[in-house]
Design a protein around this motif. Sequence first.
Motif, PDB file in Angstrom:
ATOM      1  N   VAL A 184      47.673  64.852  53.861  1.00  0.00           N
ATOM      2  CA  VAL A 184      48.004  63.438  53.821  1.00  0.00           C
ATOM      3  C   VAL A 184      46.803  62.585  54.200  1.00  0.00           C
ATOM      4  CG1 VAL A 184      49.462  61.644  54.823  1.00  0.00           C
ATOM      5  CG2 VAL A 184      50.435  63.874  54.283  1.00  0.00           C
ATOM      6  N   GLU A 185      46.062  63.016  55.198  1.00  0.00           N
ATOM      7  CA  GLU A 185      44.930  62.225  55.666  1.00  0.00           C
ATOM      8  C   GLU A 185      43.881  62.020  54.584  1.00  0.00           C
ATOM      9  OE1 GLU A 185      45.009  63.364  60.412  1.00  0.00           O
ATOM     10  OE2 GLU A 185      43.616  64.331  59.055  1.00  0.00           O
ATOM     11  N   GLN A 198      50.038  54.143  61.344  1.00  0.00           N
ATOM     12  CA  GLN A 198      51.175  54.424  62.213  1.00  0.00           C
ATOM     13  C   GLN A 198      52.232  55.247  61.489  1.00  0.00           C
ATOM     14  OE1 GLN A 198      52.273  50.426  63.277  1.00  0.00           O
ATOM     15  NE2 GLN A 198      51.009  50.415  65.138  1.00  0.00           N
ATOM     16  N   ALA A 199      52.485  54.899  60.221  1.00  0.00           N
ATOM     17  CA  ALA A 199      53.469  55.662  59.440  1.00  0.00           C
ATOM     18  C   ALA A 199      52.985  57.076  59.184  1.00  0.00           C
ATOM     19  CB  ALA A 199      53.737  54.945  58.113  1.00  0.00           C
ATOM     20  N   LEU A 200      51.671  57.237  59.002  1.00  0.00           N
ATOM     21  CA  LEU A 200      51.116  58.576  58.818  1.00  0.00           C
ATOM     22  C   LEU A 200      51.315  59.423  60.077  1.00  0.00           C
ATOM     23  CD1 LEU A 200      49.440  60.745  57.398  1.00  0.00           C
ATOM     24  CD2 LEU A 200      47.377  59.541  58.175  1.00  0.00           C
ATOM     25  N   ALA A 234      60.672  59.393  57.572  1.00  0.00           N
ATOM     26  CA  ALA A 234      59.258  59.233  57.915  1.00  0.00           C
ATOM     27  C   ALA A 234      58.394  59.240  56.661  1.00  0.00           C
ATOM     28  CB  ALA A 234      58.822  60.342  58.871  1.00  0.00           C
ATOM     29  N   ARG A 235      58.730  60.115  55.720  1.00  0.00           N
ATOM     30  CA  ARG A 235      57.971  60.166  54.464  1.00  0.00           C
ATOM     31  C   ARG A 235      58.129  58.861  53.675  1.00  0.00           C
ATOM     32  NH1 ARG A 235      59.027  60.618  49.397  1.00  0.00           N
ATOM     33  NH2 ARG A 235      61.251  60.860  49.835  1.00  0.00           N
ATOM     34  N   SER A 236      59.356  58.334  53.626  1.00  0.00           N
ATOM     35  CA  SER A 236      59.608  57.091  52.907  1.00  0.00           C
ATOM     36  C   SER A 236      58.855  55.920  53.541  1.00  0.00           C
ATOM     37  CB  SER A 236      61.109  56.791  52.874  1.00  0.00           C
ATOM     38  OG  SER A 236      61.809  57.794  52.175  1.00  0.00           O
ATOM     39  N   LEU A 265      55.239  56.217  52.537  1.00  0.00           N
ATOM     40  CA  LEU A 265      55.082  55.829  51.135  1.00  0.00           C
ATOM     41  C   LEU A 265      55.186  54.318  50.986  1.00  0.00           C
ATOM     42  CD1 LEU A 265      54.948  56.490  48.078  1.00  0.00           C
ATOM     43  CD2 LEU A 265      57.443  56.742  48.142  1.00  0.00           C
ATOM     44  N   ASN A 266      56.187  53.719  51.588  1.00  0.00           N
ATOM     45  CA  ASN A 266      56.386  52.272  51.471  1.00  0.00           C
ATOM     46  C   ASN A 266      55.247  51.491  52.111  1.00  0.00           C
ATOM     47  OD1 ASN A 266      58.821  52.699  50.154  1.00  0.00           O
ATOM     48  ND2 ASN A 266      60.037  52.560  52.035  1.00  0.00           N
TER      49      ASN A 266
END
Length: 522
Positions: free
Chosen positions: A290-291, A434-436, A459-461, A464-465
């Motif tokens: 993800v990073e 923060q979401a990551l 958390a994934r949504s 993404l958002n």
Amino acid sequence: MQKIRRKSSILNLCLILGLFFTGIVTPSFAIEEIKEGDILSLDDCIEIALKNNPNIQISKNNVKLIESRVGQAKSDYFPTLGASGGYTGNTIDIGNNYGGNDYYYSAGVSLRQLIFNFGKTNANIKMQKFNKIASEFDLTNTILQTAYNVKNAYYGVLASRAKIDIAKSNLEINKRQHEQIKAFFEEGLKSRIDFVNAEVNLSNSKIELIGAETDYENTLVKLNNAMYVAYAPNYSIKNTETFNLKENWADVKFLNIGNYKKLEEEINTKNVEPLNFTNDKSSTLLSTTVEKNDILKDYTFIPLELSFEEALDFAKENRPDFKSYLATKDAMTEALKYAKREYLPNLSASAGYTWRESSAPTTSSFNYGATIDIASFNPMKTKYKVDEAETQLEIAKENINLIEKNIFFEVQDAYINMVQFEKQIPLYKKRVYQALENLELADGRYGTGLSNFIELQDARSRYLNSQQEYVQTIYNYNIAKAKLEVAMGKERQLEEAENTKEEIENKTEKNSKKSLFKGKNK
């Protein structure tokens, strides 16, 4: 017969060539095309649009048209020349074979010069000059609108390209989560419902990627339309300082998004590393992937140092449509003067020379004089012409009043939006990280059984958002900035604040451009 046809064909060809070289059959302007593999900046795209936009050419021709009317109005100050010549013969028959012939040749030239007409010609000239000024500002306004349309489409391509990267990252996350949960399910550590939901999410992410690529296709069409380029080849566009993607260019080419099998092959070719449950590296594996999806690389945001009062003052001085209305008001003022002076006569001088030869002795004469001409007119019709001119002037004044208010509201609206998005960009950027972090924690908790699948997908949504909102906010900021530029009446006014940093990045840009060309040649 064949010789006649051949001669006719040759004559037709000569006629066509003659018309072409004399400028009667020539294209009004040449279309600026894009070459395969070109790497275009925002300014390049704007220049192409300015050359290709038929509305700009129409506006230029309107300026020429009104310029010719100025010349026609000035022609009243020049003398009017005339010439005549002829032959007259008479046969006289009285009767009893008595008669005769009478004939004469005659030729003459005349000159007539307007001396004074109580300012009618002067008012007409001024009116046409003001009309010309108004048409020139209309041309400038068309140029500004063309540049804005290109910017809107250009930023749209960059935003859509970024959203494709987000969709691909989301697909990769769902692939890894699917593999992760599949392994858990096969080991009996997770329920089948989690496994089915993971499959559904994987399918949805594939559909979302196709949707993102479809949106990208649409933005490409809009960019080509904004530049008035049809059948454009594959080319690339550069980043801008306020919209720099991870890659410093974005391909402008149409993807075969209808070929789902091809997309499926592309998705399945990516290898997924096996999960190591003994060392519990599943969370680390996901987080590392993800990073890598840093949407904007080395993004530095420079807020615009411009107050609302400065923007408004600049708009009042530079808005081309406002200046066009001012010139139109002046033209209507002169039109009213002209209408009122139609009641007044014209004072002119004339001179002429006549020569005549006939059966009688040859004669010649020279005449000169001055006249006051009171043209026949309908007082009632002239009166209503004056009323019409007065009404046109009042309309022009109200248009100025209206556009002054519109300028205030347009600058205010664009400025508020731009400042709002200025403040939101760093906040949205922080929320992405923060979401990551939240996704990494949720993934770790799910892998150790401390949370459920719903928390992981939530958390994934959010991640993404947050990415999509971040990109959308940057797009909105650029559009608001472009609108403010149009509202202020100058295309590149707001870019002057970025010149310093652009100079620093010139060397880097040249090096990257060379590497891009190498990549294209491959």
